[in-house]
Scaffold this motif. Structure first.
Motif, PDB file in Angstrom:
ATOM      1  N   PRO A 124     -10.199  -2.864  -2.217  1.00 33.56           N
ATOM      2  CA  PRO A 124     -11.147  -3.207  -1.153  1.00 33.56           C
ATOM      3  C   PRO A 124     -12.599  -3.187  -1.609  1.00 33.56           C
ATOM      4  O   PRO A 124     -13.449  -3.801  -0.962  1.00 33.56           O
ATOM      5  N   ALA A 125     -12.902  -2.498  -2.718  1.00 33.22           N
ATOM      6  CA  ALA A 125     -14.289  -2.451  -3.191  1.00 33.22           C
ATOM      7  C   ALA A 125     -14.698  -3.763  -3.845  1.00 33.22           C
ATOM      8  O   ALA A 125     -15.826  -4.228  -3.671  1.00 33.22           O
ATOM      9  N   SER A 126     -13.791  -4.370  -4.614  1.00 40.55           N
ATOM     10  CA  SER A 126     -14.111  -5.632  -5.277  1.00 40.55           C
ATOM     11  C   SER A 126     -13.594  -6.835  -4.505  1.00 40.55           C
ATOM     12  O   SER A 126     -13.873  -7.977  -4.869  1.00 40.55           O
ATOM     13  N   ALA A 127     -12.822  -6.580  -3.435  1.00 34.78           N
ATOM     14  CA  ALA A 127     -12.235  -7.647  -2.608  1.00 34.78           C
ATOM     15  C   ALA A 127     -11.359  -8.561  -3.460  1.00 34.78           C
ATOM     16  O   ALA A 127     -11.384  -9.790  -3.311  1.00 34.78           O
ATOM     17  N   ARG A 128     -10.568  -7.967  -4.338  1.00 34.45           N
ATOM     18  CA  ARG A 128      -9.699  -8.738  -5.221  1.00 34.45           C
ATOM     19  C   ARG A 128      -8.241  -8.342  -5.039  1.00 34.45           C
ATOM     20  O   ARG A 128      -7.934  -7.166  -4.824  1.00 34.45           O
ATOM     21  N   VAL A 129      -7.375  -9.338  -5.143  1.00 40.32           N
ATOM     22  CA  VAL A 129      -5.943  -9.076  -5.225  1.00 40.32           C
ATOM     23  C   VAL A 129      -5.646  -8.720  -6.674  1.00 40.32           C
ATOM     24  O   VAL A 129      -5.927  -9.507  -7.582  1.00 40.32           O
ATOM     25  N   ILE A 130      -5.083  -7.537  -6.899  1.00 42.83           N
ATOM     26  CA  ILE A 130      -4.799  -7.075  -8.258  1.00 42.83           C
ATOM     27  C   ILE A 130      -3.419  -7.549  -8.700  1.00 42.83           C
ATOM     28  O   ILE A 130      -3.242  -8.016  -9.823  1.00 42.83           O
ATOM     29  N   ARG A 131      -2.454  -7.395  -7.833  1.00 37.66           N
ATOM     30  CA  ARG A 131      -1.096  -7.847  -8.139  1.00 37.66           C
ATOM     31  C   ARG A 131      -0.343  -8.057  -6.835  1.00 37.66           C
ATOM     32  O   ARG A 131      -0.721  -7.546  -5.785  1.00 37.66           O
ATOM     33  N   THR A 132       0.722  -8.813  -6.931  1.00 39.32           N
ATOM     34  CA  THR A 132       1.518  -9.146  -5.752  1.00 39.32           C
ATOM     35  C   THR A 132       2.926  -9.477  -6.191  1.00 39.32           C
ATOM     36  O   THR A 132       3.155  -9.852  -7.347  1.00 39.32           O
ATOM     37  N   ASN A 133       3.875  -9.316  -5.284  1.00 40.49           N
ATOM     38  CA  ASN A 133       5.249  -9.693  -5.619  1.00 40.49           C
ATOM     39  C   ASN A 133       5.574 -11.113  -5.179  1.00 40.49           C
ATOM     40  O   ASN A 133       6.642 -11.626  -5.488  1.00 40.49           O
ATOM     41  N   TYR A 134       4.654 -11.740  -4.460  1.00 46.43           N
ATOM     42  CA  TYR A 134       4.887 -13.097  -3.985  1.00 46.43           C
ATOM     43  C   TYR A 134       3.555 -13.823  -4.010  1.00 46.43           C
ATOM     44  O   TYR A 134       2.667 -13.513  -3.230  1.00 46.43           O
ATOM     45  N   LEU A 135       3.429 -14.765  -4.922  1.00 47.69           N
ATOM     46  CA  LEU A 135       2.161 -15.459  -5.092  1.00 47.69           C
ATOM     47  C   LEU A 135       2.362 -16.941  -4.867  1.00 47.69           C
ATOM     48  O   LEU A 135       2.975 -17.639  -5.687  1.00 47.69           O
ATOM     49  N   TYR A 136       1.887 -17.405  -3.732  1.00 45.61           N
ATOM     50  CA  TYR A 136       1.934 -18.833  -3.462  1.00 45.61           C
ATOM     51  C   TYR A 136       0.650 -19.404  -4.021  1.00 45.61           C
ATOM     52  O   TYR A 136      -0.382 -19.433  -3.367  1.00 45.61           O
ATOM     53  N   GLY A 137       0.713 -19.812  -5.260  1.00 47.75           N
ATOM     54  CA  GLY A 137      -0.495 -20.027  -6.042  1.00 47.75           C
ATOM     55  C   GLY A 137      -1.286 -21.261  -5.700  1.00 47.75           C
ATOM     56  O   GLY A 137      -0.792 -22.224  -5.110  1.00 47.75           O
ATOM     57  N   GLY A 138      -2.539 -21.238  -6.115  1.00 45.17           N
ATOM     58  CA  GLY A 138      -3.446 -22.340  -5.868  1.00 45.17           C
ATOM     59  C   GLY A 138      -3.127 -23.585  -6.670  1.00 45.17           C
ATOM     60  O   GLY A 138      -3.694 -24.648  -6.426  1.00 45.17           O
ATOM     61  N   ASP A 139      -2.211 -23.482  -7.665  1.00 42.17           N
ATOM     62  CA  ASP A 139      -1.804 -24.664  -8.410  1.00 42.17           C
ATOM     63  C   ASP A 139      -0.507 -25.247  -7.852  1.00 42.17           C
ATOM     64  O   ASP A 139       0.091 -26.145  -8.433  1.00 42.17           O
ATOM     65  N   GLY A 140      -0.057 -24.722  -6.713  1.00 44.94           N
ATOM     66  CA  GLY A 140       1.150 -25.220  -6.090  1.00 44.94           C
ATOM     67  C   GLY A 140       2.406 -24.499  -6.526  1.00 44.94           C
ATOM     68  O   GLY A 140       3.471 -24.692  -5.942  1.00 44.94           O
ATOM     69  N   GLY A 141       2.297 -23.646  -7.563  1.00 46.02           N
ATOM     70  CA  GLY A 141       3.468 -22.933  -8.050  1.00 46.02           C
ATOM     71  C   GLY A 141       3.688 -21.639  -7.292  1.00 46.02           C
ATOM     72  O   GLY A 141       2.747 -20.949  -6.909  1.00 46.02           O
ATOM     73  N   VAL A 142       4.951 -21.317  -7.054  1.00 46.61           N
ATOM     74  CA  VAL A 142       5.307 -20.091  -6.344  1.00 46.61           C
ATOM     75  C   VAL A 142       5.850 -19.078  -7.338  1.00 46.61           C
ATOM     76  O   VAL A 142       6.713 -19.396  -8.148  1.00 46.61           O
ATOM     77  N   ALA A 143       5.317 -17.864  -7.281  1.00 47.41           N
ATOM     78  CA  ALA A 143       5.820 -16.776  -8.123  1.00 47.41           C
ATOM     79  C   ALA A 143       6.312 -15.671  -7.211  1.00 47.41           C
ATOM     80  O   ALA A 143       5.571 -15.167  -6.378  1.00 47.41           O
ATOM     81  N   TRP A 144       7.590 -15.323  -7.359  1.00 47.47           N
ATOM     82  CA  TRP A 144       8.141 -14.236  -6.570  1.00 47.47           C
ATOM     83  C   TRP A 144       9.102 -13.445  -7.426  1.00 47.47           C
ATOM     84  O   TRP A 144       9.777 -13.988  -8.305  1.00 47.47           O
ATOM     85  N   GLY A 145       9.196 -12.141  -7.187  1.00 47.18           N
ATOM     86  CA  GLY A 145      10.160 -11.334  -7.907  1.00 47.18           C
ATOM     87  C   GLY A 145      10.187  -9.926  -7.350  1.00 47.18           C
ATOM     88  O   GLY A 145       9.348  -9.544  -6.533  1.00 47.18           O
ATOM     89  N   PRO A 146      11.155  -9.139  -7.792  1.00 51.38           N
ATOM     90  CA  PRO A 146      11.225  -7.755  -7.328  1.00 51.38           C
ATOM     91  C   PRO A 146      10.092  -6.895  -7.868  1.00 51.38           C
ATOM     92  O   PRO A 146       9.794  -5.837  -7.327  1.00 51.38           O
ATOM     93  N   SER A 147       9.446  -7.337  -8.953  1.00 53.05           N
ATOM     94  CA  SER A 147       8.304  -6.613  -9.502  1.00 53.05           C
ATOM     95  C   SER A 147       7.038  -7.427  -9.268  1.00 53.05           C
ATOM     96  O   SER A 147       7.075  -8.538  -8.739  1.00 53.05           O
ATOM     97  N   PHE A 148       5.911  -6.879  -9.702  1.00 48.84           N
ATOM     98  CA  PHE A 148       4.624  -7.493  -9.394  1.00 48.84           C
ATOM     99  C   PHE A 148       4.224  -8.562 -10.408  1.00 48.84           C
ATOM    100  O   PHE A 148       4.628  -8.539 -11.573  1.00 48.84           O
TER     101      PHE A 148
END
Length: 281
Positions: free
Chosen positions: A244-268
């Motif tokens: 919340p201090a830098s207003a950045r997403v550090i990691r995620t388990n589901y990334l609907y990316g800005g290039d149209g690619g979807v990244a999902w998995g049980p880990s980050f």
């Protein structure tokens, strides 16, 4: 005065008659920024740590919560919104995004995008390993091509931003079922993670996400707070670590990316994004 302005005012200008509350608020902010004297070796920290540090929690509504109350998911997102609004956009010739899959045998992926839409990437499945190649894929929102100029023109108020996202035509074959129904969740996540949205738009996206029903703060982890969202398509819940201090997403388990690619998995998936003058290499 709306929730964000009340919260920002409380964080930035403590009341002179309540020094004890101000000190507690400062300790909470330091904890939320990760300014601890000891570096943690693991991701998860007992949730009691955040509660103990938060002698007083300033809620998004401006209400002082009792001792031991951890920040809610809404609070964390509104704190990130306030930080995003105060953070300069940065400068550089290229919008640089890196995805890292640290817990799997998957190569990292990088992309570089200029303001006129030219792109290069490394780590594409159809390219030689480790080689930077021209990338014909544009930046995308709702599966459809979006320019940096269009991103800069998005509304800076959450309700207007959600309405604009709903009105975008999108590309049906590359949209999730929830996007086709008009749910903005994945588009909002893309705006705060991989797309080069300006600070005011990022702030509006954080504020819109704060209004998402069911968002929860799972507690303090390495580098931020782990937030959990119900999946609007009925799949596994969306887990996103936000600083919340830098207003950045550090990691995620589901990334609907800005290039149209979807990244999902049980880990980050670890995400870094920002402007740079370093050319693709």
């Amino acid at each position: 005065m709306d929730d964000l302005n009340e919260l920002a005012t409380l964080l930035a200008k403590p009341e002179p008659a309540t020094e004890a509350i101000a000190r507690s608020r400062g300790r909470l902010q330091d904890r939320m920024r990760g300014r601890t004297a000891r570096r943690r070796t693991g991701w998860l920290v007992p949730s009691l740590a955040l509660a103990a540090a938060a002698v007083v929690t300033v809620l998004a509504t401006g209400v002082i919560a009792p001792a031991g109350t951890p920040a809610s998911g809404k609070d964390v997102l509104l704190m990130a919104a306030a930080s995003a609004e105060r953070t300069p956009e940065g400068a550089g010739r290229y919008w640089h995004v890196t995805r890292e899959y640290r817990d799997a045998d998957i190569p990292s992926r990088e992309s570089w995008t200029t303001r006129d839409g030219r792109r290069w990437s490394r780590g594409r499945p159809d390219a030689p390993a480790g080689v930077v190649v021209p990338d014909p894929n544009p930046l995308r929102l709702k599966g459809a091509e979006v320019s940096i100029e269009e991103l800069e023109g998005l509304p800076t108020e959450p309700a207007a931003l959600v309405a604009r996202i709903a009105a975008l035509p999108g590309l049906a074959r590359d949209m999730t079922s929830s996007e086709q129904r008009g749910d903005p969740l994945f588009s909002l996540v893309a705006l705060i993670s991989e797309l080069p949205a300006p600070p005011e738009v990022r702030s509006a996206a954080f504020r819109a996400l704060a209004a998402t029903p069911g968002v929860e703060n799972a507690g303090e982890v390495e580098d931020g707070q782990e937030l959990r969202f119900p999946n609007p398509d009925g799949g596994p819940e969306i887990r996103t670590v936000v600083d919340p201090a830098s207003a950045r997403v550090i990691r995620t388990n589901y990334l609907y990316g800005g290039d149209g690619g979807v990244a999902w998995g049980p880990s980050f998936v670890w995400v870094t994004a920002g402007w740079t003058d370093q050319p693709p290499r």
